[in-house]
Design a protein around this motif. Structure first.
Motif, PDB file in Angstrom:
ATOM      1  N   VAL A  74     -45.012  -2.105  12.337  1.00 42.40           N
ATOM      2  CA  VAL A  74     -45.964  -1.446  13.237  1.00 42.40           C
ATOM      3  C   VAL A  74     -45.204  -0.640  14.295  1.00 42.40           C
ATOM      4  O   VAL A  74     -45.571   0.496  14.605  1.00 42.40           O
ATOM      5  CB  VAL A  74     -46.922  -2.474  13.896  1.00 42.40           C
ATOM      6  N   VAL A 113     -43.965   2.556  12.757  1.00 44.16           N
ATOM      7  CA  VAL A 113     -45.050   3.534  12.584  1.00 44.16           C
ATOM      8  C   VAL A 113     -45.442   4.126  13.945  1.00 44.16           C
ATOM      9  O   VAL A 113     -45.693   5.330  14.066  1.00 44.16           O
ATOM     10  CB  VAL A 113     -46.285   2.889  11.895  1.00 44.16           C
ATOM     11  N   PHE A 114     -45.449   3.274  14.961  1.00 40.13           N
ATOM     12  CA  PHE A 114     -45.738   3.727  16.326  1.00 40.13           C
ATOM     13  C   PHE A 114     -44.710   4.796  16.732  1.00 40.13           C
ATOM     14  O   PHE A 114     -45.069   5.881  17.182  1.00 40.13           O
ATOM     15  CB  PHE A 114     -45.670   2.516  17.273  1.00 40.13           C
ATOM     16  N   ASP A 115     -43.443   4.486  16.522  1.00 37.89           N
ATOM     17  CA  ASP A 115     -42.336   5.398  16.833  1.00 37.89           C
ATOM     18  C   ASP A 115     -42.533   6.743  16.112  1.00 37.89           C
ATOM     19  O   ASP A 115     -42.441   7.811  16.720  1.00 37.89           O
ATOM     20  CB  ASP A 115     -41.026   4.720  16.384  1.00 37.89           C
ATOM     21  N   PHE A 135     -51.556  -0.887  17.772  1.00 40.61           N
ATOM     22  CA  PHE A 135     -50.671  -0.335  18.798  1.00 40.61           C
ATOM     23  C   PHE A 135     -51.058  -0.956  20.140  1.00 40.61           C
ATOM     24  O   PHE A 135     -52.045  -0.564  20.751  1.00 40.61           O
ATOM     25  CB  PHE A 135     -50.816   1.187  18.874  1.00 40.61           C
ATOM     26  N   VAL A 184     -46.228  -3.841  21.135  1.00 40.41           N
ATOM     27  CA  VAL A 184     -45.579  -2.763  20.371  1.00 40.41           C
ATOM     28  C   VAL A 184     -44.901  -1.793  21.350  1.00 40.41           C
ATOM     29  O   VAL A 184     -43.778  -1.358  21.120  1.00 40.41           O
ATOM     30  CB  VAL A 184     -46.606  -2.025  19.474  1.00 40.41           C
ATOM     31  N   TYR A 202     -40.999  -0.842  21.461  1.00 39.42           N
ATOM     32  CA  TYR A 202     -40.623   0.581  21.407  1.00 39.42           C
ATOM     33  C   TYR A 202     -39.739   0.949  22.599  1.00 39.42           C
ATOM     34  O   TYR A 202     -38.746   1.651  22.463  1.00 39.42           O
ATOM     35  CB  TYR A 202     -41.908   1.418  21.397  1.00 39.42           C
TER      36      TYR A 202
END
Lengths: 311, 154
Positions: free
Chosen positions: A204, A207-209, B108, B112, B116
């Motif tokens: 996830v 995919v976010f990146d 998201f 997350v 990130y």
């Protein structure tokens, strides 16, 4: 995405009506009807079968995006895109300027088709000579000092902010995410009531990146499609008029941007159609808006001057 | 012409369908107002995921009643026809689709973003600061009024 979006342009108003029905319908899936609409348009001879397939595919990817991302998730996407923009452009730390910008911008958002995002619209000046403005999903909106300097009054600045709000209300940022990013894991983690495993979490996050990368690349480097820019300009003209501004302000702003147009420059010239082309396309919408009696007042002039007196 | 007629009929039914249906608040906080306008007095504050029943709709606003029995108007972009589930009471994925149900804090989310941020080392200081730049609707309405802007305040 860009290619399929362009296909929408020659399509007739009948097809637009079919899509409008989809927008109003509460029980049908977008992809299903988008495909049906495309087929109807193809049957009626408005577009070729190949084009119909392409429109159907675009509708399907849009369906995935809309189904999968909640406003809350869009907000998290928007935050990270905003952080990426701020890595390239330093903020302009001036309280009076940013406070006025937010009052003006949030007022325009209030009269837009989408007054609410998950946590609301937020505006920030960027300390850059480049003439540019950006909007992320969820409503983080940035405008450079260079763009601010093109505007000579509140209505012209309002035109820029309204154009960016237009991109948010039309979900252009989310549509910039490539359809291939929507994996089974993404769909599953969005609806499964169980905690993510560490492998799922890694997927996830990847995919976010990638999604943040797709949007940032579109905003800063590639630009939206010409049609999306046209729609954002049209939305801006409507928003200006609804707030009570003379929507001609968007034409004045584009004329000023045209005087400063620098082909090949790393600014709006890299990501937007020429201002003259945009003026031609938005003219009809501007002309159909009601004109206010006065284009400005002493109060508007005074608060505009005061807000930016220190920068 | 025939297409236009079909469009109008479908549009009518789509709007009529809202009455009596349940919707969820899809923004972090929303105001329930006495009239369908940003000028309407605030009757209550609703939170993300709160369920409301739609009583009627018109010009971008829904008149709704809350679970605690209060009624008032809420702007349509603050509502979703999906059921937004806040707590994660077991696996509800069987039979549920993203069209019907959205789980708050899933996909998201904050975790997350944290992951990130750890990977990219991006600075979120100003993003967090931007979130404090909010002005209440009443102040925005006053901004229009002071500037002699006869905006459509609805």
């Amino acid at each position: 995405m860009k290619m399929t979006i362009r296909i929408f342009r020659p399509v007739s108003s009948a097809f637009v009506a079919v899509l409008a029905i989809v927008a109003l319908s509460t029980c049908s899936s977008f992809g299903e009807i988008g495909g049906l609409g495309a087929q109807l348009a193809a049957d009626a001879g408005y577009i070729s079968d190949t084009q119909a397939d392409a429109v159907g595919d675009a509708a399907e990817s849009a369906e995935k995006a809309f189904e999968t991302l909640t406003p809350e998730q869009e907000y998290y996407v928007g935050r990270s895109v905003a952080a990426n923009i701020l890595a390239d452009y330093p903020p302009l730390d001036n309280e009076s300027a940013n406070s006025y910008l937010n009052t003006l911008g949030q007022t325009l958002a209030m009269v837009s088709d989408k007054p609410f995002t998950f946590k609301g619209y937020r505006f920030l000046l960027l300390d850059s000579d480049e003439i540019n403005a950006f909007a992320t999903p969820g409503g983080f909106i940035f405008i450079t000092r260079g763009m601010l300097e093109c505007a000579t009054d509140e209505a012209m600045l309002a035109a820029v902010l309204a154009h960016e709000i237009g991109h948010v209300q039309l979900e252009h940022g989310i549509k910039a995410i490539k359809a291939s990013r929507w994996t089974d894991t993404i769909t599953k983690t969005a609806i499964a009531g169980v905690a993510m495993t560490s492998a799922e979490m890694a997927e996830v996050t990847a995919v976010f990146d990638d999604s943040i990368g797709d949007i940032t690349q579109t905003l800063v480097v590639n630009g939206y499609s010409k049609d999306q820019e046209k729609k954002a300009d049209e939305a801006a003209a409507v928003i200006l008029a609804r707030a009570g501004y003379d929507s001609e302000a968007i034409i004045f702003m584009l004329e000023e941007m045209n005087r400063r147009w620098n082909p090949g420059g790393h600014d709006f010239a890299a990501t937007h159609p020429t201002p003259n082309e945009r003026i031609r396309k938005v003219r009809k919408t501007v002309d159909s808006q009601p004109r206010p009696e006065r284009s400005s007042t002493p109060v508007r002039e005074e608060r505009y001057e005061r807000a930016f007196s220190e920068i | 012409m025939k297409r236009l007629l079909i469009f109008l009929i479908l549009a009518f039914f789509a709007l009529a369908l809202w009455a009596g249906s349940m919707m969820s608040v899809q923004v972090s906080t929303a105001q329930l107002r006495g009239t369908p306008s940003f000028l309407g007095a605030i009757a209550a504050e609703l939170a993300y995921g709160d369920r409301v029943e739609v009583l009627e709709s018109g010009r971008g606003w829904f008149r709704v009643s809350t679970e605690s029995g209060q009624s008032g108007w809420i702007q349509e972009s603050a509502l979703s026809s999906k059921k937004i589930v806040l707590s994660t009471g077991g696996d509800i994925s069987s039979g549920a689709s993203t069209e019907e149900v959205a789980l708050a804090g899933k996909g998201f989310n904050e975790d997350v973003e944290r992951e990130y941020r750890a990977q990219t080392d991006l600075d979120f200081t100003w993003v967090d600061r931007m979130e404090t730049f909010g002005h209440p609707a009443e102040e925005l309405v006053a901004f229009l009024k002071d500037g002699d802007l006869e905006g459509v305040i609805e």
